[in-house]
Design a protein around this motif. Structure first.
Motif, short mmCIF file in Angstrom:
data_model
loop_
_atom_site.label_atom_id
_atom_site.label_comp_id
_atom_site.label_asym_id
_atom_site.label_seq_id
_atom_site.Cartn_x
_atom_site.Cartn_y
_atom_site.Cartn_z
N ASP A 257 16.23 24.23 1.10
CA ASP A 257 17.63 24.14 1.54
C ASP A 257 17.73 23.73 3.01
OD1 ASP A 257 18.60 24.78 -0.94
OD2 ASP A 257 18.88 26.92 -0.49
N GLU A 258 16.89 24.31 3.83
CA GLU A 258 16.88 23.94 5.26
C GLU A 258 16.45 22.48 5.42
OE1 GLU A 258 15.75 28.11 7.57
OE2 GLU A 258 14.19 27.04 6.46
N ALA A 259 15.48 22.06 4.64
CA ALA A 259 15.00 20.67 4.71
C ALA A 259 16.11 19.69 4.36
CB ALA A 259 13.81 20.47 3.78
N VAL A 260 16.93 20.04 3.37
CA VAL A 260 18.06 19.18 2.98
C VAL A 260 19.07 19.10 4.12
CG1 VAL A 260 20.04 18.99 1.42
CG2 VAL A 260 17.77 19.59 0.51
N GLN A 261 19.42 20.25 4.71
CA GLN A 261 20.36 20.27 5.83
C GLN A 261 19.86 19.41 6.99
OE1 GLN A 261 23.35 21.80 6.34
NE2 GLN A 261 23.50 22.72 4.30
N LEU A 262 18.58 19.56 7.31
CA LEU A 262 17.99 18.82 8.43
C LEU A 262 17.92 17.33 8.13
CD1 LEU A 262 15.20 21.40 9.30
CD2 LEU A 262 17.14 20.81 10.75
N ALA A 263 17.56 16.98 6.89
CA ALA A 263 17.49 15.56 6.51
C ALA A 263 18.87 14.90 6.62
CB ALA A 263 16.94 15.43 5.09
N ALA A 264 19.91 15.63 6.23
CA ALA A 264 21.27 15.10 6.34
C ALA A 264 21.64 14.86 7.80
CB ALA A 264 22.26 16.06 5.69
N CYS A 265 21.20 15.77 8.68
CA CYS A 265 21.44 15.59 10.13
C CYS A 265 20.70 14.36 10.65
CB CYS A 265 20.99 16.83 10.89
SG CYS A 265 22.00 18.30 10.65
N ILE A 266 19.45 14.21 10.24
CA ILE A 266 18.64 13.07 10.69
C ILE A 266 19.29 11.76 10.24
CG2 ILE A 266 16.40 11.93 10.50
CD1 ILE A 266 15.19 14.75 10.01
N TYR A 267 19.75 11.73 8.98
CA TYR A 267 20.40 10.54 8.47
C TYR A 267 21.65 10.22 9.28
CZ TYR A 267 22.31 7.09 5.25
OH TYR A 267 22.80 5.92 4.71
N ARG A 268 22.46 11.24 9.57
CA ARG A 268 23.70 11.02 10.33
C ARG A 268 23.41 10.54 11.74
NH1 ARG A 268 28.77 11.47 9.58
NH2 ARG A 268 28.48 12.34 7.48
N VAL A 269 22.33 11.04 12.35
CA VAL A 269 21.94 10.58 13.68
C VAL A 269 21.64 9.09 13.65
CG1 VAL A 269 20.14 10.69 15.45
CG2 VAL A 269 21.08 12.81 14.50
N ARG A 270 20.97 8.64 12.59
CA ARG A 270 20.56 7.23 12.50
C ARG A 270 21.65 6.30 12.02
NH1 ARG A 270 14.39 7.21 9.97
NH2 ARG A 270 13.47 8.64 11.47
N PHE A 271 22.41 6.74 11.00
CA PHE A 271 23.32 5.81 10.34
C PHE A 271 24.79 6.24 10.33
CE2 PHE A 271 19.18 5.60 8.04
CZ PHE A 271 18.77 4.37 8.55
N GLY A 272 25.09 7.41 10.87
CA GLY A 272 26.47 7.87 10.89
C GLY A 272 27.03 8.06 9.50
N ASP A 273 28.24 7.52 9.25
CA ASP A 273 28.90 7.67 7.94
C ASP A 273 28.47 6.59 6.95
OD1 ASP A 273 30.43 9.97 8.40
OD2 ASP A 273 31.96 8.81 9.48
N ASN A 274 27.65 5.64 7.38
CA ASN A 274 27.22 4.54 6.51
C ASN A 274 26.27 5.06 5.42
OD1 ASN A 274 26.34 2.21 5.32
ND2 ASN A 274 25.39 1.35 7.17
N THR A 275 26.73 5.11 4.18
CA THR A 275 25.91 5.64 3.08
C THR A 275 25.08 4.55 2.41
OG1 THR A 275 27.77 5.35 1.54
CG2 THR A 275 27.54 7.50 2.63
N ALA A 276 25.25 3.30 2.79
CA ALA A 276 24.53 2.21 2.14
C ALA A 276 23.02 2.35 2.30
CB ALA A 276 25.00 0.87 2.69
N GLN A 277 22.59 2.95 3.42
CA GLN A 277 21.16 3.06 3.69
C GLN A 277 20.45 4.05 2.77
OE1 GLN A 277 19.65 1.02 5.76
NE2 GLN A 277 21.64 0.09 6.24
N THR A 306 24.72 14.50 -0.90
CA THR A 306 25.83 15.45 -1.03
C THR A 306 26.07 16.20 0.28
OG1 THR A 306 25.35 15.76 -3.39
CG2 THR A 306 26.67 17.46 -2.30
N THR A 307 25.00 16.68 0.90
CA THR A 307 25.12 17.43 2.15
C THR A 307 25.65 16.54 3.27
OG1 THR A 307 23.28 18.85 1.49
CG2 THR A 307 23.87 18.85 3.82
N HIS A 308 25.18 15.29 3.30
CA HIS A 308 25.67 14.34 4.30
C HIS A 308 27.17 14.12 4.15
CE1 HIS A 308 26.65 10.15 5.55
NE2 HIS A 308 25.93 10.49 6.62
N GLY A 309 27.62 14.02 2.93
CA GLY A 309 29.04 13.78 2.68
C GLY A 309 29.94 14.94 3.07
N GLN A 310 29.38 16.12 3.21
CA GLN A 310 30.17 17.31 3.57
C GLN A 310 30.44 17.41 5.07
OE1 GLN A 310 27.70 20.40 1.93
NE2 GLN A 310 28.42 20.07 -0.19
N SER A 311 29.90 16.49 5.83
CA SER A 311 30.08 16.56 7.31
C SER A 311 30.55 15.21 7.85
CB SER A 311 28.76 16.97 7.98
OG SER A 311 27.72 16.06 7.64
#
Length: 409
Positions: A257-277, A306-311
């Motif tokens: 669960d922590e890994a998912v939360q952290l991965a979503a943060c890492i993705y947002r740092v790199r790509f923001g709201d862009n889900t295409a990546q 899913t976690t990325h989309g919640q933030s």
């Protein structure tokens, strides 16, 4: 002493000397000269700069005055005269030599000869030396470094420029060849680099040693007072980028669960709201290496998406701070990690992960990431290290526990 006297004797004919000979002189004499010989050097330079009809000789004399005034001062007896001389001259270097001498008197005298960077600067009549400093977020900036700049002053200048709350806990690091070494805060910057370069040359023992280049990095070294959210700029530029590789290498004990939360943060740092990546996501760039195979690729991707989309309202910078706040909850936050092999204590696995942090030296099982034992710094009675090993004794030096470790780092 004979080398110094011989050099002083030929100073009036300095124009015939190559600059490397001046460097050799400084190398042999700066540390060992007594006050009388230092005064003699200043006297001879002043003599060379007085009514000298040879313009080339005078120019070389000013270059030498510039180097000397940035390394050591004359005695109190001669200082007044040298100050008067420099203030009375109209040469373009006179004022700078005077200012350098005042800084040496205030900050202390150098312990090593001028670095080649200083020599090349004055040879090109450049009195301002700028160094590019690299930061963990892959940015860099140029900072002016003077002959009398100590590492702690350099750190403060960087912290002020970057609007950090404090330079406490940060350090300069010099990268030369395959080594990265922290600069002691009390050392003159150019003294340290000169000493390090000479040490590298001696250890390499090459017949024709190359001209060693180096890079300067500025990073967090001590994490005792690092609290995510307390210093936003430090979190954004340093803390996130220094902690991210430790997570990806699988050094922390992290749940799915922590890994998912952290991965979503890492993705947002790199790509923001862009889900295409998400279509081409490489899990190894977002998850701890020891967790990648715990779930199927599709399941990881679904959970992270899913976690990325919640933030959606979370900025890239705020995502860095959210990442840090999660990692901060772990006892291994802010640790320096070492993968080692030990054969001295059969009660521990042969392969160990060692984490050094504010709590002390922590021995961690490399697979389960369970904490096996923590040795507070106060319990360590002896410590030694080399390029591929380190040893430490816990408790009494004679009867204490000894840990012998080999490390590829």
């Amino acid at each position: 002493m004979q080398d110094s006297i011989r050099f002083c004797a030929i100073l009036p004919d300095y124009a015939i000397l190559e600059f490397y000979e001046v460097q050799l002189f400084f190398m042999k004499s700066t540390l060992s000269l007594d006050e009388i010989l230092k005064d003699e050097i200043y006297c001879q330079i002043v003599k060379q700069l007085t009514d000298n009809g040879n313009q080339a000789s005078e120019s070389r004399g000013w270059e030498l005055m510039w180097l000397a005034s940035g390394c050591f001062a004359p005695s109190a007896v001669l200082l007044k005269e040298v100050n008067l001389f420099l203030r009375s001259r109209k040469h373009q270097l006179a004022a700078d030599c005077f200012a350098r001498l005042q800084r040496i008197l205030k900050n202390g005298q150098r312990k090593h000869p001028p670095h080649q960077v200083e020599v090349e600067a004055i040879q090109h009549m450049t009195t301002q030396i700028y160094h590019k400093v690299y930061f963990p977020d892959d940015t860099s900036e140029a900072f002016e470094v003077d002959s009398s700049t100590r590492a702690k002053d350099f750190c403060r200048n960087i912290a002020d420029r970057l609007k950090l709350q404090s330079s406490e806990g940060f350090s300069l690091f010099v990268k030369i060849l395959d080594k990265v070494i922290s600069v002691p805060e009390g050392d003159f910057f150019f003294d340290f680099v000169r000493h390090l370069t000479e040490w590298i040359k001696k250890t390499k023992q090459r017949e024709d040693p190359p001209k060693y280049t180096y890079q300067i990095f500025f990073m967090r070294k001590l994490w005792t007072n690092a609290v995510p959210g307390k210093d936003r700029m430090a979190d954004i530029i340093f803390h996130y980028h220094q902690e991210l590789p430790k997570l990806i290498r699988g050094y922390h004990k992290c749940s799915i669960d922590e890994a998912v939360q952290l991965a979503a943060c890492i993705y947002r740092v790199r790509f923001g709201d862009n889900t295409a990546q998400f279509e081409n996501i490489q899990l190894k760039d977002f998850l701890p290496s020891d967790l990648v195979d715990k779930l199927p690729y599709a399941e990881w991707k679904k959970r992270i998406t899913t976690t990325h989309g919640q933030s959606r309202n979370l900025s890239s910078e705020d995502a860095k701070i959210k990442f840090l706040k999660i990692v901060y909850q772990w006892a291994t936050f802010g640790s320096a990690f070492f993968e080692v092999k030990q054969t001295s204590d059969p009660s521990f696995p042969e392969q160990l992960l060692i984490a050094i942090n504010k709590n002390g030296v922590n021995l961690i099982h490399p697979k389960t990431k369970d904490l096996l034992i923590t040795y507070p710094f106060t319990s360590i009675s002896n410590w030694s290290s080399g390029n591929t090993y380190f040893n430490m004794t816990v408790g009494d030096i004679v009867r204490g526990t000894r840990l012998l470790c080999e490390s590829p780092l």
